[in-house]
Design an enzyme around this catalytic site. Sequence first.
Site, mmCIF file in Angstrom:
data_model
loop_
_atom_site.group_PDB
_atom_site.id
_atom_site.type_symbol
_atom_site.label_atom_id
_atom_site.label_comp_id
_atom_site.label_asym_id
_atom_site.label_seq_id
_atom_site.Cartn_x
_atom_site.Cartn_y
_atom_site.Cartn_z
ATOM 1 N N GLY A 1 0.918 -1.254 0.175
ATOM 2 C CA GLY A 1 0.094 -0.037 -0.181
ATOM 3 C C GLY A 1 0.772 1.076 -0.090
ATOM 4 O O GLY A 1 1.926 1.204 0.353
ATOM 5 N N SER B 1 9.435 -0.563 -6.575
ATOM 6 C CA SER B 1 9.834 -0.106 -7.835
ATOM 7 C C SER B 1 11.002 -0.048 -8.037
ATOM 8 O O SER B 1 11.786 -0.520 -8.925
ATOM 9 C CB SER B 1 9.012 1.196 -7.961
ATOM 10 N N HIS C 1 2.844 8.233 -4.147
ATOM 11 C CA HIS C 1 2.528 9.674 -4.812
ATOM 12 C C HIS C 1 3.132 10.738 -4.070
ATOM 13 O O HIS C 1 2.993 12.006 -3.987
ATOM 14 C CB HIS C 1 0.932 9.920 -4.751
HETATM 15 N N1 SAH Z 1 -3.364 0.883 -10.716
HETATM 16 C C1 SAH Z 1 -4.216 0.696 -9.777
HETATM 17 C C2 SAH Z 1 -4.071 1.479 -8.445
HETATM 18 C C3 SAH Z 1 -2.854 1.417 -7.538
HETATM 19 S S1 SAH Z 1 -2.695 2.253 -6.284
HETATM 20 C C4 SAH Z 1 -5.681 0.636 -9.981
HETATM 21 O O1 SAH Z 1 -5.917 0.527 -11.238
HETATM 22 O O2 SAH Z 1 -6.495 0.318 -9.183
HETATM 23 C C5 SAH Z 1 -1.138 2.451 -5.732
HETATM 24 C C6 SAH Z 1 -0.053 0.990 -5.543
HETATM 25 O O3 SAH Z 1 1.251 1.754 -5.621
HETATM 26 C C7 SAH Z 1 -0.349 0.500 -4.183
HETATM 27 O O4 SAH Z 1 -0.839 -0.830 -4.341
HETATM 28 C C8 SAH Z 1 0.847 0.508 -3.677
HETATM 29 O O5 SAH Z 1 1.163 -0.670 -2.876
HETATM 30 C C9 SAH Z 1 1.795 0.601 -4.762
HETATM 31 N N2 SAH Z 1 3.371 1.349 -4.472
HETATM 32 C C10 SAH Z 1 3.368 2.459 -3.798
HETATM 33 N N3 SAH Z 1 4.738 2.900 -3.649
HETATM 34 C C11 SAH Z 1 5.474 1.653 -4.058
HETATM 35 C C12 SAH Z 1 6.733 1.468 -4.444
HETATM 36 N N4 SAH Z 1 7.806 2.278 -4.099
HETATM 37 N N5 SAH Z 1 7.005 0.315 -5.428
HETATM 38 C C13 SAH Z 1 6.073 -0.509 -5.582
HETATM 39 N N6 SAH Z 1 4.644 -0.362 -5.320
HETATM 40 C C14 SAH Z 1 4.382 0.814 -4.852
HETATM 41 MG MG MG Z 2 -3.967 6.290 -9.629
#
Ligand code: SAH
Ligand code: MG
Length: 206
Positions: free
Chosen positions: A70, A119, A139
């Site tokens: 998350g 990531s 974000h």
């Molecule tokens: N694309 C999705 C929504 C993504 S919400 C949809 O269509 O509904 C954002 C996601 O980014 C979350 O699941 C979170 O776990 C992931 N996230 C946040 N920071 C991250 C990082 N540094 N590396 C990998 N995943 C990450």
């Molecule tokens: Mg989004």
Amino acid sequence: MSIKLPLDIRTVKGFLDATEGEALHHLAAEACALGACLEVGSYCGKSTIYLAAACKLVDGVVFAVDHHRGSEEHQPGEEYHDPELFDDRTQLMDSFHVFRRNIRTAQLEDWVVPVVAPSAVAARCWNTPLGLVFIDGGHSQEAAVTDYRCWARHIVPGGYLAIHDIFPDPADGGQAPYDIYKLALASGEFELVEMVDTLGVLRRLG
Ligand code: SAH
Ligand code: MG
């Protein structure tokens, strides 16, 4: 053009409008001819399903990068926390089991490679040319800039960079995705293709 998905997408939790999902779908169908697709931020698989359904049509593949712990806004007490995605045993968020179930229900397992890692870790040894990168991860300023720096450089000429949650007016939302969108344009390496709702679509110049 309306698209056919293998399940009722409304049953999949997530943060993506149908118009944005359909735009992603069409981009992926085109991008697969250029390279693999990769998304950062899969959550429960909503965007993944739009992308993978296109990959299925054109024999492509989508790498779905998410640590599944998350983002900041998904943590307990925060605005977008979902208790159903909280693992009581580890006391951590865990969207991976729901993600997996949704990809299986959609019968898209053969077109999705889940990469369960932060990531920046997933990017460390990355060497595969990408036809489409979809950034929808953390974000915070740091997370968004890291995602941009890690992944945009792997996009082949003509390939797409799609960035979600672009709000030019700070009153509408956080500025990090908009900032990397501006960074990409300012680099001179990308041109704007279109904006679909909050989805910014750029193309790498040849
Ligand atoms: N694309 C999705 C929504 C993504 S919400 C949809 O269509 O509904 C954002 C996601 O980014 C979350 O699941 C979170 O776990 C992931 N996230 C946040 N920071 C991250 C990082 N540094 N590396 C990998 N995943 C990450
Ligand atoms: Mg989004």
